[in-house]
Design a protein around this motif. Structure first.
Motif, PDB file in Angstrom:
ATOM      1  N   THR A 117       0.579  -1.266  -0.236  1.00  0.00           N
ATOM      2  CA  THR A 117       0.234   0.163   0.084  1.00  0.00           C
ATOM      3  C   THR A 117       1.024   1.439   0.339  1.00  0.00           C
ATOM      4  OG1 THR A 117      -0.311  -0.081   2.355  1.00  0.00           O
ATOM      5  CG2 THR A 117      -1.988  -1.032   1.311  1.00  0.00           C
ATOM      6  N   ASP A 118       0.468   2.563   0.058  1.00  0.00           N
ATOM      7  CA  ASP A 118       0.904   3.749   0.082  1.00  0.00           C
ATOM      8  C   ASP A 118       0.654   4.277   1.085  1.00  0.00           C
ATOM      9  OD1 ASP A 118       2.334   3.342  -2.266  1.00  0.00           O
ATOM     10  OD2 ASP A 118       0.722   4.462  -3.935  1.00  0.00           O
ATOM     11  N   LYS A 119       0.642   3.875   2.629  1.00  0.00           N
ATOM     12  CA  LYS A 119      -0.592   4.500   3.230  1.00  0.00           C
ATOM     13  C   LYS A 119       0.675   4.671   4.181  1.00  0.00           C
ATOM     14  CE  LYS A 119      -3.848   1.698   3.911  1.00  0.00           C
ATOM     15  NZ  LYS A 119      -4.645   0.030   4.749  1.00  0.00           N
ATOM     16  N   THR A 120       0.514   5.912   4.748  1.00  0.00           N
ATOM     17  CA  THR A 120       1.693   6.231   5.026  1.00  0.00           C
ATOM     18  C   THR A 120       2.013   5.572   6.876  1.00  0.00           C
ATOM     19  OG1 THR A 120       0.055   7.534   6.874  1.00  0.00           O
ATOM     20  CG2 THR A 120       0.948   9.043   4.917  1.00  0.00           C
ATOM     21  N   SER A 149      10.009   2.926   7.458  1.00  0.00           N
ATOM     22  CA  SER A 149      10.466   3.443   6.242  1.00  0.00           C
ATOM     23  C   SER A 149      11.636   3.494   5.627  1.00  0.00           C
ATOM     24  CB  SER A 149      10.798   4.853   6.514  1.00  0.00           C
ATOM     25  OG  SER A 149      11.850   5.749   7.175  1.00  0.00           O
ATOM     26  N   ARG A 152      10.289  -0.445   3.853  1.00  0.00           N
ATOM     27  CA  ARG A 152       9.654   0.463   2.431  1.00  0.00           C
ATOM     28  C   ARG A 152      10.908   0.643   1.577  1.00  0.00           C
ATOM     29  NH1 ARG A 152       4.656   3.444   2.824  1.00  0.00           N
ATOM     30  NH2 ARG A 152       3.067   2.084   2.881  1.00  0.00           N
ATOM     31  N   GLU A 153      11.464   1.442   1.638  1.00  0.00           N
ATOM     32  CA  GLU A 153      12.559   1.974   0.857  1.00  0.00           C
ATOM     33  C   GLU A 153      13.408   0.684   0.179  1.00  0.00           C
ATOM     34  OE1 GLU A 153      13.954   4.281  -2.125  1.00  0.00           O
ATOM     35  OE2 GLU A 153      12.572   5.008  -0.466  1.00  0.00           O
ATOM     36  N   LYS A 156      10.871  -2.001  -2.297  1.00  0.00           N
ATOM     37  CA  LYS A 156      11.339  -0.966  -3.402  1.00  0.00           C
ATOM     38  C   LYS A 156      12.091  -1.095  -4.538  1.00  0.00           C
ATOM     39  CE  LYS A 156       7.581   2.618  -2.276  1.00  0.00           C
ATOM     40  NZ  LYS A 156       7.486   4.093  -1.964  1.00  0.00           N
TER      41      LYS A 156
END
Length: 161
Positions: A117-120, A149, A152-153, A156
């Protein structure tokens, strides 16, 4: 058992002991000992089955509630047992406390949400029942070794390379 032992001793002390009686008494004694041993083994098997059932029920309840801000007491109450007993069961089966299992489940979901997701991070923390974003980040970093973070990075980067 003490009665049988006494009967054997009484027979041995006779002027002419009857060894057939002593053999029979020994046989009865061994049969009784074996019966007690089997009870212990059965009790252990029953206990293990009961613990396995309780643990599976805990996992089912956890799956339905891990996003809620509830602790060990909540799960223990749902299973009609003490928090101590639930912790003992989890320690016996996974060698982890209930809290560790709950946090691990939340971590799995957090990773899934960070990837899919793109949720914070704040939204994810709130969705998983954390009132404080910083607490969520600290727990995540402690368990995963990197911050949400950073995780997530890195995911990606893995998925785009």
């Amino acid at each position: 058992m003490p009665d049988i032992c006494q009967m054997m001793q009484d027979e041995v002390l006779q002027e002419n002991p009857n060894y057939a009686i002593i053999r029979q008494l020994l046989s009865v004694l061994f049969t009784m000992i074996e019966g007690e041993r089997k009870k212990l083994v059965l009790d252990k098997d029953v206990l293990q089955k009961t613990q396995n059932i309780s643990f599976k029920n805990f996992l089912t309840i956890l799956e339905e509630n891990y996003k809620r801000p509830v602790g060990v007491e909540y799960y223990a109450e749902k299973l009609f047992m003490s928090a101590r007993n639930l912790n003992l069961i989890c320690q016996n089966i996974l060698e982890q406390s209930v809290s560790e299992i709950i946090e691990t489940r939340k971590l799995i979901e957090a990773k899934n949400l960070l990837i899919s997701t793109d949720k914070t991070i704040s939204e994810i923390a709130f969705e998983l029942g954390y009132n404080e974003n910083s607490y969520f980040s600290n727990v995540f970093k402690k368990k995963a070794g990197i911050s949400p973070s950073e995780f997530r990075e890195s995911m990606k980067n893995l998925l785009t390379s």
